[in-house]
Design a protein around this motif. Structure first.
Motif, PDB file in Angstrom:
ATOM      1  N   GLY A  30      42.551  29.992  49.863  1.00 29.95           N
ATOM      2  CA  GLY A  30      41.148  30.307  50.067  1.00 29.95           C
ATOM      3  C   GLY A  30      40.906  31.640  50.735  1.00 29.95           C
ATOM      4  O   GLY A  30      39.886  31.835  51.398  1.00 29.95           O
ATOM      5  N   LEU A  31      41.835  32.592  50.566  1.00 29.85           N
ATOM      6  CA  LEU A  31      41.763  33.882  51.246  1.00 29.85           C
ATOM      7  C   LEU A  31      41.832  35.027  50.241  1.00 29.85           C
ATOM      8  O   LEU A  31      42.338  34.867  49.130  1.00 29.85           O
ATOM      9  CB  LEU A  31      42.915  34.016  52.243  1.00 29.85           C
ATOM     10  N   THR A  32      41.348  36.202  50.643  1.00 33.10           N
ATOM     11  CA  THR A  32      41.474  37.384  49.800  1.00 33.10           C
ATOM     12  C   THR A  32      42.939  37.771  49.630  1.00 33.10           C
ATOM     13  O   THR A  32      43.374  38.190  48.557  1.00 33.10           O
ATOM     14  CB  THR A  32      40.683  38.553  50.409  1.00 33.10           C
ATOM     15  N   ALA A  33      43.730  37.631  50.701  1.00 35.86           N
ATOM     16  CA  ALA A  33      45.169  37.900  50.650  1.00 35.86           C
ATOM     17  C   ALA A  33      45.882  36.885  51.522  1.00 35.86           C
ATOM     18  O   ALA A  33      45.425  36.581  52.628  1.00 35.86           O
ATOM     19  CB  ALA A  33      45.480  39.319  51.114  1.00 35.86           C
ATOM     20  N   SER A  68      33.542  30.824  50.866  1.00 42.03           N
ATOM     21  CA  SER A  68      33.452  30.838  49.420  1.00 42.03           C
ATOM     22  C   SER A  68      34.411  31.859  48.826  1.00 42.03           C
ATOM     23  O   SER A  68      34.476  33.008  49.280  1.00 42.03           O
ATOM     24  CB  SER A  68      32.028  31.173  48.972  1.00 42.03           C
ATOM     25  N   PRO A  69      35.202  31.483  47.807  1.00 45.19           N
ATOM     26  CA  PRO A  69      36.149  32.417  47.187  1.00 45.19           C
ATOM     27  C   PRO A  69      35.492  33.662  46.600  1.00 45.19           C
ATOM     28  O   PRO A  69      36.161  34.668  46.364  1.00 45.19           O
ATOM     29  CB  PRO A  69      36.787  31.568  46.079  1.00 45.19           C
ATOM     30  N   SER A  70      34.174  33.613  46.363  1.00 45.65           N
ATOM     31  CA  SER A  70      33.480  34.765  45.798  1.00 45.65           C
ATOM     32  C   SER A  70      33.219  35.847  46.842  1.00 45.65           C
ATOM     33  O   SER A  70      32.810  36.960  46.512  1.00 45.65           O
ATOM     34  CB  SER A  70      32.144  34.334  45.182  1.00 45.65           C
ATOM     35  N   LEU A  71      33.467  35.551  48.096  1.00 42.85           N
ATOM     36  CA  LEU A  71      33.232  36.490  49.188  1.00 42.85           C
ATOM     37  C   LEU A  71      34.560  36.988  49.755  1.00 42.85           C
ATOM     38  O   LEU A  71      35.621  36.415  49.511  1.00 42.85           O
ATOM     39  CB  LEU A  71      32.428  35.808  50.302  1.00 42.85           C
ATOM     40  N   ASN A  72      34.499  38.081  50.525  1.00 37.06           N
ATOM     41  CA  ASN A  72      35.683  38.538  51.252  1.00 37.06           C
ATOM     42  C   ASN A  72      36.041  37.464  52.271  1.00 37.06           C
ATOM     43  O   ASN A  72      35.258  37.161  53.164  1.00 37.06           O
ATOM     44  CB  ASN A  72      35.386  39.860  51.954  1.00 37.06           C
TER      45      ASN A  72
END
Length: 223
Positions: free
Chosen positions: A206-209, A174-178
Motif C-alpha cells: 500500500g505504498l508508493t515504494a 488510497s493507492p491513487s495518492l502518494n
C-alpha cells in the motif's frame, strides 16, 4: 556502564511522558524513546496500554499512537521496540509455503498529516560492535517514511506491517495518492529485514515504494 532498562508505554499520548514508572498513563512512546536515548545500554520499550486509553480503537481492538507535526525523537542508542509485548498481540506462525500471515498486531503508529515526516528514525550515532536497534510487532503507516535507517549497525525489523492498516488487509492511504516509502535506508549498515523464522516475516504494502536504498548495501539481508 548503564544497565539495560525496560520502559513500558502505557499511553497513546503524543506528549513527552517519560516518567515510565508503575503509575498509570505516565509513559508515551515519545517519552520512552527519549528516556532510552539517555542510557547507553540495550534498552527495551514494551507496551501495556489499557482499553480505557483514548487511543484504543474499539472496532479493531488495537491501540493507535497518532503522531502530530513534531516527529518522534531520533533513536540514537541500542534499543528494542517490541509491539508484541502488548497483551493480545500474536506473532505470525505461517510459513511462506503455507501462504499469508496470521499475525495479530495491537500497536499502530500513524501520522496525523499523511504522508509526511518519518515514523521511526534510527540515527547514525547508534554504537557499533553489534549494538543494534530492533523493531518488532508494529504497524506503521501514513508517514512519508515509515522507518528511516542510518548508521552502520545491523539494525533489524521483524514481524511488522508497513503501509497497511492494523489487520494488514487494506492500504492505510488510497493507492491513487502518494502514500510514502516503507523502509528508507540511507546508511551503510548490514540491515536485516525479516528472517528465517515465521515470526520475523514483515508485510510491506500500500505504498508508493516498499524499500528505498540510497547506498550500495552489500550486507543487506531481505528474508
Amino acid at each position: 556502564q548503564c544497565r539495560a532498562a525496560t520502559f513500558t508505554v502505557d499511553s497513546t499520548s503524543d506528549a513527552a511522558l517519560s516518567a515510565c514508572t508503575v503509575a498509570a498513563g505516565d509513559c508515551s512512546l515519545r517519552g520512552a524513546i527519549a528516556a532510552a536515548n539517555a542510557t547507553s545500554a540495550l534498552d527495551l520499550i514494551a507496551f501495556n496500554i489499557p482499553t480505557s486509553d483514548a487511543g484504543y480503537q474499539i472496532t479493531t481492538q488495537h491501540w493507535r499512537i497518532a503522531v502530530g507535526a513534531t516527529s518522534l525523537p531520533t533513536i540514537e542508542t541500542p534499543l528494542t521496540i517490541d509491539g508484541y509485548t502488548q497483551p493480545g498481540a500474536l506473532e505470525n506462525t505461517n510459513t511462506p509455503i503455507q501462504g499469508g500471515l496470521n499475525t495479530v498486531l495491537k500497536i499502530e503508529l500513524s501520522s496525523l498529516a499523511p504522508p509526511t515526516g518519518t515514523g521511526l528514525f534510527i540515527g547514525q550515532n547508534t554504537p557499533g560492535g553489534g549494538a543494534t536497534v530492533t523493531l518488532r510487532g508494529l504497524a506503521i503507516n501514513r508517514f512519508g517514511n515509515q522507518v528511516l535507517f542510518n548508521g552502520a549497525s545491523a539494525h533489524r525489523i521483524e514481524g511488522c506491517f508497513f503501509g497497511t492498516d492494523i489487520s494488514g488487509s487494506f492500504a492505510a492511504i488510497s493507492p491513487s495518492l502518494n502514500s510514502g516509502v516503507g523502509l528508507h535506508l540511507i546508511g551503510s549498515g548490514a540491515y536485516v529485514i525479516g528472517g528465517t523464522q515465521p515470526a520475523a516475516r514483515n508485510l510491506v504494502s500500500g505504498l508508493t515504494a516498499g524499500i528505498v536504498a540510497q547506498e550500495r548495501l552489500d550486507g543487506l539481508q531481505l528474508q
